[in-house]
Motif scaffolding. Structure first.
Motif, PDB file in Angstrom:
ATOM      1  N   GLY A  55       0.842  -1.195   0.000  1.00 31.06           N
ATOM      2  CA  GLY A  55       0.000   0.000   0.000  1.00 31.06           C
ATOM      3  C   GLY A  55       0.876   1.243   0.000  1.00 31.06           C
ATOM      4  N   THR A  56       0.401   2.309   0.623  1.00 26.62           N
ATOM      5  CA  THR A  56       1.183   3.541   0.717  1.00 26.62           C
ATOM      6  C   THR A  56       2.089   3.454   1.945  1.00 26.62           C
ATOM      7  N   VAL A  57       3.369   3.732   1.745  1.00 30.78           N
ATOM      8  CA  VAL A  57       4.369   3.622   2.804  1.00 30.78           C
ATOM      9  C   VAL A  57       5.131   4.939   2.881  1.00 30.78           C
ATOM     10  N   SER A  58       5.347   5.424   4.104  1.00 30.77           N
ATOM     11  CA  SER A  58       6.174   6.614   4.301  1.00 30.77           C
ATOM     12  C   SER A  58       7.617   6.175   4.470  1.00 30.77           C
ATOM     13  N   VAL A  59       8.517   6.796   3.714  1.00 34.78           N
ATOM     14  CA  VAL A  59       9.937   6.480   3.821  1.00 34.78           C
ATOM     15  C   VAL A  59      10.733   7.769   3.998  1.00 34.78           C
ATOM     16  N   GLU A  60      11.859   7.639   4.635  1.00 38.86           N
ATOM     17  CA  GLU A  60      12.789   8.753   4.793  1.00 38.86           C
ATOM     18  C   GLU A  60      13.778   8.715   3.633  1.00 38.86           C
ATOM     19  N   GLN A  61      14.374   9.832   3.337  1.00 39.04           N
ATOM     20  CA  GLN A  61      15.350   9.901   2.249  1.00 39.04           C
ATOM     21  C   GLN A  61      16.501   8.924   2.462  1.00 39.04           C
ATOM     22  N   GLU A  62      16.908   8.709   3.724  1.00 35.88           N
ATOM     23  CA  GLU A  62      18.019   7.792   3.996  1.00 35.88           C
ATOM     24  C   GLU A  62      17.638   6.321   3.798  1.00 35.88           C
ATOM     25  N   ASP A  63      16.350   6.046   3.577  1.00 32.10           N
ATOM     26  CA  ASP A  63      15.905   4.685   3.277  1.00 32.10           C
ATOM     27  C   ASP A  63      15.979   4.372   1.786  1.00 32.10           C
ATOM     28  N   ILE A  64      16.302   5.358   0.962  1.00 31.67           N
ATOM     29  CA  ILE A  64      16.309   5.179  -0.491  1.00 31.67           C
ATOM     30  C   ILE A  64      17.725   4.885  -0.971  1.00 31.67           C
ATOM     31  N   LEU A  65      17.835   3.823  -1.748  1.00 27.19           N
ATOM     32  CA  LEU A  65      19.112   3.396  -2.318  1.00 27.19           C
ATOM     33  C   LEU A  65      19.043   3.514  -3.836  1.00 27.19           C
ATOM     34  N   THR A  66      20.154   3.922  -4.439  1.00 29.98           N
ATOM     35  CA  THR A  66      20.241   4.007  -5.890  1.00 29.98           C
ATOM     36  C   THR A  66      21.143   2.897  -6.410  1.00 29.98           C
ATOM     37  N   PHE A  67      20.607   2.114  -7.321  1.00 32.41           N
ATOM     38  CA  PHE A  67      21.364   1.102  -8.045  1.00 32.41           C
ATOM     39  C   PHE A  67      21.449   1.617  -9.479  1.00 32.41           C
ATOM     40  N   ALA A  68      22.514   2.301  -9.816  1.00 35.40           N
ATOM     41  CA  ALA A  68      22.628   2.990 -11.105  1.00 35.40           C
ATOM     42  C   ALA A  68      22.422   2.065 -12.296  1.00 35.40           C
ATOM     43  N   ASP A  69      22.813   0.802 -12.152  1.00 26.97           N
ATOM     44  CA  ASP A  69      22.666  -0.163 -13.244  1.00 26.97           C
ATOM     45  C   ASP A  69      21.412  -1.016 -13.098  1.00 26.97           C
ATOM     46  N   GLY A  70      20.599  -0.751 -12.101  1.00 27.57           N
ATOM     47  CA  GLY A  70      19.450  -1.595 -11.821  1.00 27.57           C
ATOM     48  C   GLY A  70      19.910  -2.933 -11.264  1.00 27.57           C
ATOM     49  N   LEU A  71      19.032  -3.903 -11.274  1.00 27.71           N
ATOM     50  CA  LEU A  71      19.375  -5.250 -10.845  1.00 27.71           C
ATOM     51  C   LEU A  71      19.250  -6.178 -12.048  1.00 27.71           C
ATOM     52  N   ILE A  72      19.838  -7.344 -11.956  1.00 30.94           N
ATOM     53  CA  ILE A  72      19.804  -8.303 -13.053  1.00 30.94           C
ATOM     54  C   ILE A  72      18.342  -8.622 -13.384  1.00 30.94           C
ATOM     55  N   GLY A  73      17.980  -8.394 -14.632  1.00 25.98           N
ATOM     56  CA  GLY A  73      16.619  -8.627 -15.075  1.00 25.98           C
ATOM     57  C   GLY A  73      15.668  -7.482 -14.784  1.00 25.98           C
ATOM     58  N   MET A  74      16.131  -6.493 -14.027  1.00 20.81           N
ATOM     59  CA  MET A  74      15.316  -5.320 -13.700  1.00 20.81           C
ATOM     60  C   MET A  74      16.166  -4.063 -13.839  1.00 20.81           C
ATOM     61  N   GLU A  75      16.795  -3.931 -14.987  1.00 21.26           N
ATOM     62  CA  GLU A  75      17.706  -2.819 -15.217  1.00 21.26           C
ATOM     63  C   GLU A  75      16.994  -1.467 -15.177  1.00 21.26           C
ATOM     64  N   ASP A  76      15.676  -1.457 -15.379  1.00 22.08           N
ATOM     65  CA  ASP A  76      14.911  -0.209 -15.339  1.00 22.08           C
ATOM     66  C   ASP A  76      14.581   0.240 -13.917  1.00 22.08           C
ATOM     67  N   CYS A  77      14.820  -0.617 -12.937  1.00 19.49           N
ATOM     68  CA  CYS A  77      14.555  -0.281 -11.527  1.00 19.49           C
ATOM     69  C   CYS A  77      15.852   0.213 -10.891  1.00 19.49           C
ATOM     70  N   ARG A  78      15.950   1.519 -10.719  1.00 22.44           N
ATOM     71  CA  ARG A  78      17.195   2.093 -10.196  1.00 22.44           C
ATOM     72  C   ARG A  78      17.055   2.679  -8.799  1.00 22.44           C
ATOM     73  N   GLU A  79      15.843   3.081  -8.436  1.00 27.06           N
ATOM     74  CA  GLU A  79      15.603   3.661  -7.111  1.00 27.06           C
ATOM     75  C   GLU A  79      14.815   2.658  -6.273  1.00 27.06           C
ATOM     76  N   TRP A  80      15.322   2.398  -5.072  1.00 23.99           N
ATOM     77  CA  TRP A  80      14.727   1.395  -4.191  1.00 23.99           C
ATOM     78  C   TRP A  80      14.631   1.950  -2.773  1.00 23.99           C
ATOM     79  N   ALA A  81      13.591   1.567  -2.069  1.00 24.68           N
ATOM     80  CA  ALA A  81      13.475   1.881  -0.647  1.00 24.68           C
ATOM     81  C   ALA A  81      13.740   0.596   0.120  1.00 24.68           C
ATOM     82  N   LEU A  82      14.594   0.676   1.123  1.00 26.24           N
ATOM     83  CA  LEU A  82      14.864  -0.476   1.974  1.00 26.24           C
ATOM     84  C   LEU A  82      13.936  -0.385   3.177  1.00 26.24           C
ATOM     85  N   LEU A  83      13.007  -1.321   3.270  1.00 23.15           N
ATOM     86  CA  LEU A  83      11.993  -1.321   4.318  1.00 23.15           C
ATOM     87  C   LEU A  83      12.274  -2.432   5.313  1.00 23.15           C
TER      88      LEU A  83
END
Length: 146
Positions: A9-37
């Motif tokens: 659902g809707t989740v509140s995250v802090e800026q320090e919870d956001i990680l950038t994977f500049a190359d994405g992940l294997i098979g998900m190269e379009d996913c570059r911004e991630w929140a670690l929950l």
């Protein structure tokens, strides 16, 4: 900041919870911004929620919690973009998945994160690790909410 996800659902995250994977992940190269929950019911489990695709959330764990002697060899070139001053500054996470009735950890392609800079890369390890290492006796339930 609020993010909308299909799993949580809707989740509140802090800026320090956001990680950038500049190359994405294997098979998900379009996913570059991630929140670690954090998982609200299990401190061994975290969720890597894509900010680019609300339907993508990956269960992640510290591999050493389940494989105490786990070590990963990577090339300097693989981690250079992270700007790590030393290997001790890296946090290593592994993606957890359920295959039939078994939980498995991907030890072959861990996520290496420079926590201070909030950047990460998925690295294919030079070691002979399993892509689907079974987790026996784990008390982890993959559930639908964080």
């Amino acid at each position: 900041m609020d993010i909308t996800t299909t799993r949580f659902g809707t989740v509140s995250v802090e800026q320090e919870d956001i990680l950038t994977f500049a190359d994405g992940l294997i098979g998900m190269e379009d996913c570059r911004e991630w929140a670690l929950l954090a998982d609200s019911e299990n401190d061994a489990l975290g969720w890597l929620q894509s900010l680019d695709r609300p339907e993508v959330a990956l269960a992640v764990v510290s591999p050493r919690r389940f494989v105490p002697d786990y070590k990963v060899r990577v090339g300097r070139r693989d981690i250079e973009p992270l700007g790590l001053p030393s290997a001790e500054e890296a946090q290593v996470l592994a993606i957890l998945n359920q295959v039939n009735d078994t939980l498995v950890i991907n030890l072959k392609a861990p996520l290496v994160v420079h926590v201070g800079e909030r950047v990460g890369r998925q690295i294919v390890a030079k070691d002979d690790h399993a892509v689907q290492h079974p987790v026996h006796g784990a008390t982890i339930r993959l559930r639908r909410t964080a």
